[in-house]
Structure formats: C-alpha cells, structure tokens
Design a protein around this motif. Structure first.
Motif, PDB file in Angstrom:
ATOM      1  N   LEU A 145       0.810  -1.211   0.000  1.00  0.00           N
ATOM      2  CA  LEU A 145       0.000   0.000   0.000  1.00  0.00           C
ATOM      3  C   LEU A 145       0.855   1.277   0.000  1.00  0.00           C
ATOM      4  CD1 LEU A 145      -2.985  -1.010   2.325  1.00  0.00           C
ATOM      5  CD2 LEU A 145      -2.875  -0.970  -0.177  1.00  0.00           C
ATOM      6  N   PRO A 146       1.923   1.367   0.828  1.00  0.00           N
ATOM      7  CA  PRO A 146       2.779   2.561   0.723  1.00  0.00           C
ATOM      8  C   PRO A 146       3.450   2.687  -0.643  1.00  0.00           C
ATOM      9  CG  PRO A 146       3.132   1.483   2.828  1.00  0.00           C
ATOM     10  CD  PRO A 146       2.294   0.547   2.006  1.00  0.00           C
ATOM     11  N   SER A 147       3.743   1.546  -1.283  1.00  0.00           N
ATOM     12  CA  SER A 147       4.388   1.611  -2.600  1.00  0.00           C
ATOM     13  C   SER A 147       3.475   2.254  -3.637  1.00  0.00           C
ATOM     14  CB  SER A 147       4.789   0.201  -3.067  1.00  0.00           C
ATOM     15  OG  SER A 147       3.675  -0.541  -3.519  1.00  0.00           O
ATOM     16  N   LEU A 148       2.166   2.127  -3.446  1.00  0.00           N
ATOM     17  CA  LEU A 148       1.223   2.741  -4.388  1.00  0.00           C
ATOM     18  C   LEU A 148       1.324   4.267  -4.334  1.00  0.00           C
ATOM     19  CD1 LEU A 148      -1.970   0.539  -3.863  1.00  0.00           C
ATOM     20  CD2 LEU A 148      -0.231   0.341  -5.650  1.00  0.00           C
ATOM     21  N   LEU A 149       1.634   4.790  -3.150  1.00  0.00           N
ATOM     22  CA  LEU A 149       1.774   6.243  -3.013  1.00  0.00           C
ATOM     23  C   LEU A 149       2.904   6.768  -3.888  1.00  0.00           C
ATOM     24  CD1 LEU A 149       1.371   6.609   0.873  1.00  0.00           C
ATOM     25  CD2 LEU A 149      -0.386   6.855  -0.889  1.00  0.00           C
ATOM     26  N   THR A 150       3.965   5.967  -4.003  1.00  0.00           N
ATOM     27  CA  THR A 150       5.096   6.360  -4.842  1.00  0.00           C
ATOM     28  C   THR A 150       4.838   6.036  -6.309  1.00  0.00           C
ATOM     29  OG1 THR A 150       6.654   5.989  -3.022  1.00  0.00           O
ATOM     30  CG2 THR A 150       7.559   6.013  -5.251  1.00  0.00           C
ATOM     31  N   THR A 151       4.310   4.863  -6.561  1.00  0.00           N
ATOM     32  CA  THR A 151       4.059   4.427  -7.937  1.00  0.00           C
ATOM     33  C   THR A 151       3.158   5.400  -8.678  1.00  0.00           C
ATOM     34  OG1 THR A 151       4.313   2.109  -7.299  1.00  0.00           O
ATOM     35  CG2 THR A 151       3.196   2.541  -9.385  1.00  0.00           C
ATOM     36  N   PHE A 152       2.143   5.929  -7.988  1.00  0.00           N
ATOM     37  CA  PHE A 152       1.198   6.852  -8.619  1.00  0.00           C
ATOM     38  C   PHE A 152       1.537   8.311  -8.341  1.00  0.00           C
ATOM     39  CE2 PHE A 152      -1.248   2.877  -8.292  1.00  0.00           C
ATOM     40  CZ  PHE A 152      -1.604   2.725  -9.629  1.00  0.00           C
ATOM     41  N   HIS A 153       2.777   8.549  -7.875  1.00  0.00           N
ATOM     42  CA  HIS A 153       3.305   9.908  -7.700  1.00  0.00           C
ATOM     43  C   HIS A 153       2.453  10.757  -6.759  1.00  0.00           C
ATOM     44  CE1 HIS A 153       6.051   8.905 -10.935  1.00  0.00           C
ATOM     45  NE2 HIS A 153       5.026   8.598 -11.710  1.00  0.00           N
ATOM     46  N   ILE A 154       1.921  10.105  -5.711  1.00  0.00           N
ATOM     47  CA  ILE A 154       1.155  10.849  -4.713  1.00  0.00           C
ATOM     48  C   ILE A 154       2.097  11.523  -3.725  1.00  0.00           C
ATOM     49  CG2 ILE A 154      -0.542  10.650  -2.851  1.00  0.00           C
ATOM     50  CD1 ILE A 154      -1.729   8.269  -4.381  1.00  0.00           C
ATOM     51  N   ILE A 155       3.190  10.841  -3.400  1.00  0.00           N
ATOM     52  CA  ILE A 155       4.186  11.409  -2.485  1.00  0.00           C
ATOM     53  C   ILE A 155       5.558  11.405  -3.144  1.00  0.00           C
ATOM     54  CG2 ILE A 155       2.905  10.581  -0.472  1.00  0.00           C
ATOM     55  CD1 ILE A 155       5.066   8.408  -0.147  1.00  0.00           C
ATOM     56  N   ASP A 156       6.435  12.240  -2.610  1.00  0.00           N
ATOM     57  CA  ASP A 156       7.819  12.299  -3.077  1.00  0.00           C
ATOM     58  C   ASP A 156       8.692  11.605  -2.033  1.00  0.00           C
ATOM     59  OD1 ASP A 156      10.265  12.817  -4.113  1.00  0.00           O
ATOM     60  OD2 ASP A 156      10.201  14.995  -3.834  1.00  0.00           O
TER      61      ASP A 156
END
Length: 411
Positions: A46-57
């Motif tokens: 789930l945290p990886s999705l934040l990076t994969t979809f460019h939600i977080i830096d």
C-alpha cells in the motif's frame, strides 16, 4: 505530489492502522481476504502505491533516514532484549538445527543462485556500482535472515542503489510470501507429513504447555513507567551505539582504509552491530523484565513504520523490466527450501520445527508467529522466540552473505 513529511508520516500511520484493524476484523470478507493476502505484504504494497502513482515524493523525504537511524537500532535493541537462550536451548536440538539450516540455506543460496543465473545471463555480474545486482541481493539476505531492520541495515552498509533496491524489495516481498503460503499449506497437513518422516512430535505438546505457562507468568499490562523505561532502554542504547559508531568508523577509515570492503569504515555498520550486541547483553540484565510489559511489541511498531517507509521506495512495476531478478529470487528460495526439507527428512524433525525455523528466518517476527499459530495458537510466541534469534544473527549472517555475493558479483 506531497512533499511534507508530517503529512506522509500521517498517511503511513493511517495505512498501518487500516491494515491491522482489518486484519483483526471478524467480518467474513476480511477473514477470507487475509487468508490469502498476508498483512505484512500490504504494509509494503500500500505505501508503494503512493510512490508508484506519484502521490508522495519519497526520494526527497527524510522519513526513511529517521526510521533507519533511530527507529531501526532501537527496534533491534527491544527485539533482542527478549532473547531467552535457555528457552531456545529447551526447544531441543532439532528446532535449533532447522533454524540454523534455514540461515545457512540463505547465506549460501544467494551466491549459488547468482552463479546459476550468471551462467544463463552473464550480465547479472554487473560490476561494483551502486546498482550492482549483488548489492541488491544483500538487502534480501538481511530481510530473509532477520527482517526489515536487517534489510535496511544491509542497504546502508553495502551502499545499495535505489533502482536495484526497489526491484529487490519487490523480489523479497513476492517470493517470501509465496514460500509462506507453502508453509501454511504444510501446516495444514503436518500430521500426514510427520507420519511420513516418522517424526516424534511429543516435544511439541510439551513445548505448547510450557509456552502457555510462560505467558501466564510473565505477561502484564504495561504501566506508564514500563513504557518510559522501554523507550529509555531502546533509545538510550541507540545513543550509545551512535556514539561508538562515530568513533570507530573514522578510526578504521584513517588507520585501515583497506577494510572498507568489509564495511568496517561504515558508521551505519557499527551502529547496527553495536545496537544488536548491546541488546543481547541487556537480555542478561533486569532490563529483560521489560519484555513482559511489551518491549518487543514496541520494537515491532518501530519495525512496521520502517517497513512502510521501505515500501515507499518500492516501485511495483520494477520487475516488469527485470523478470530475471524474480527468477533469481525463486532459485534462491528453492535452495533454502530444498536444504530445509532435506535436513528435516534426515533428522526426522517435526514439520512444526521446519516451518517455523524457515519462517523465523525469511519472515521474521512479523510472520513467524503466523506460521507457528497455524499449528496451534499458543505456539505463536515460539515463532517470535526464533525470529528474535534471527534479528540477532541477521546483521552478522547477512553481512557474511554480502561478502560472498561481493566475491561472486564483483569479481
């Protein structure tokens, strides 16, 4: 893209809370869901999705640095604080043999898997740069011998590049959880497998009774004083480890720079080794009583935050361009599994010892109790007990595996 670390930390905490809340839910949907999808996998995914979809830096965030420098050594201290050498010996020689066999299988399996794959694809031996495959494999060794803390330790000790690390985290999570699924299936057929090997399982019943007695004797509701002392021990020893690391690393750099290849000039190497060593030493002091108040649970909280920050550096599409790394991971795990099954057959070890000994290495304290509980709920702490040994050995064994990988991969 969110760049505020306070917001990112809150998002990661919310994700972890969601996973643990739903994992303990009595609703039929969630029970079925977590029967097939391990909670630990979601803590990475789930945290990886934040990076994969460019939600977080994630790459410009300081959260991983904080987790790896402060929470990681503190978690190692608190997890090794609960080590009970007498209790481990009382598990019997077969339990320890299977656990150490699992460790050996991972240590030698990595270099062997790399040699096998390099015969097919010579490009696997891609030198000594930050994104060298052998460097990435050291993080998998750390994870599969100890856990997330040791994985992060190897990343820093061997200066693993971001690209190969991202791919290797994906290999680690996917392959490890595939093997865990196999172990859970074996747990469901343990009686049949034990009968085929002629394994004596009477010790398991004795062990179960002893564990239940131990739980009743030492478990207590933690007070504020207990929690403050847990924090004092964890972060106090972390401070000592930082202080000595800041002295030892420069000394080796100035007086024996040639030892850099053994990571002796790395402050992070000394930080982790000293924290682990002092944590083991503290297990022989009155500080050990803090385990009854939940020291390991606090350490596990730190670990899960570390796991979540590692997840933000995992690109789930990384294996799309590097399927050979997934094959590499499968070969590596096959060597570990094959050695475990062979030794279990030779010494007629119960399936319980084989499964928990393997998962205590590969999954650590997060999932070893899950496999142990699949045999009997009261045996879950046995998984934690062996996993704690994995945390203690993880840094040393993974570092040794890393040196073997360096020889194979860098020439």
């Amino acid at each position: 893209m969110i760049t505020n670390d306070a917001i990112i930390l809150g998002m990661l905490a919310a994700i972890l809370g969601f996973v643990f809340y739903t994992a303990s839910s009595e609703q039929r949907f969630w029970k079925r869901f977590y029967r097939f999808v391990p909670a630990l996998l979601l803590c990475y995914f789930l945290p990886s999705l934040l990076t994969t979809f460019h939600i977080i830096d994630a790459h410009n965030s300081n959260l991983y640095f904080v987790a790896s420098r402060y929470l990681l050594p503190a978690s190692l201290v608190l997890l090794t604080l609960s080590i009970d050498l007498k209790g481990i010996v009382n598990l019997g020689p077969k339990a320890l043999i299977m656990f150490l066999t699992g460790t050996a299988g991972i240590v030698i399996g990595g270099p062997i898997a790399l040699l096998i794959m390099s015969a097919i694809d010579p490009g696997m031996l891609n030198g000594n740069g930050p994104d060298a495959i052998w460097r990435g494999m050291t993080t998998v060794a750390g994870s599969w011998i100890g856990g997330g803390a040791n994985q992060a330790a190897m990343k820093e000790i061997f200066n693993v590049g971001g690209n190969v690390f991202s791919a290797m985290v994906a290999v680690d999570v996917i392959v490890a959880n595939l093997w865990m699924a196999v172990l859970l299936i074996m747990a469901g057929n343990a009686k049949k497998l034990d009968a085929q090997r002629g394994a004596d399982t009477s010790a398991i019943d004795t062990l179960r009774d002893r564990v239940e007695s131990m739980q009743r004797k030492h478990s207590r509701i933690p007070t504020l004083q207990d929690l403050m002392l847990i924090a004092a021990v964890g972060f106090g020893i972390t401070a000592i480890a930082h202080a000595f690391a800041d002295i030892l690393a420069p000394w080796f750099q100035n007086n024996a720079p040639e030892l850099a290849r053994f990571s002796l000039t790395s402050p992070f190497f000394w930080l982790i080794v000293i924290a682990t060593t002092l944590g083991i030493a503290a297990a022989f002091t009155p500080a050990k009583k803090l385990e009854g108040a939940g020291a390991a649970k606090v350490g596990s909280v730190f670990i899960y935050f570390l796991v979540a920050t590692i997840g933000t550096h995992m690109d789930i599409t990384a294996l799309k361009n590097s399927p050979e790394l997934f094959v590499l991971g499968l070969i590596w795990m096959a060597i570990h599994a094959g050695l475990m099954l062979l030794v279990a057959k030779l010494i007629k070890a119960p399936t319980f010892f084989m499964a928990v000994g393997s998962q205590a290495n590969v999954g650590g304290a997060a999932s070893a109790p899950v496999v142990a509980a699949a045999f009997h709920p009261s045996l879950a702490p046995v998984g934690v007990l062996l996993a704690v040994v994995g945390y203690a050995l993880g840094t040393y064994a993974a570092w040794f595996c890393g040196q073997l990988l360096r020889i194979v991969g860098a020439g």
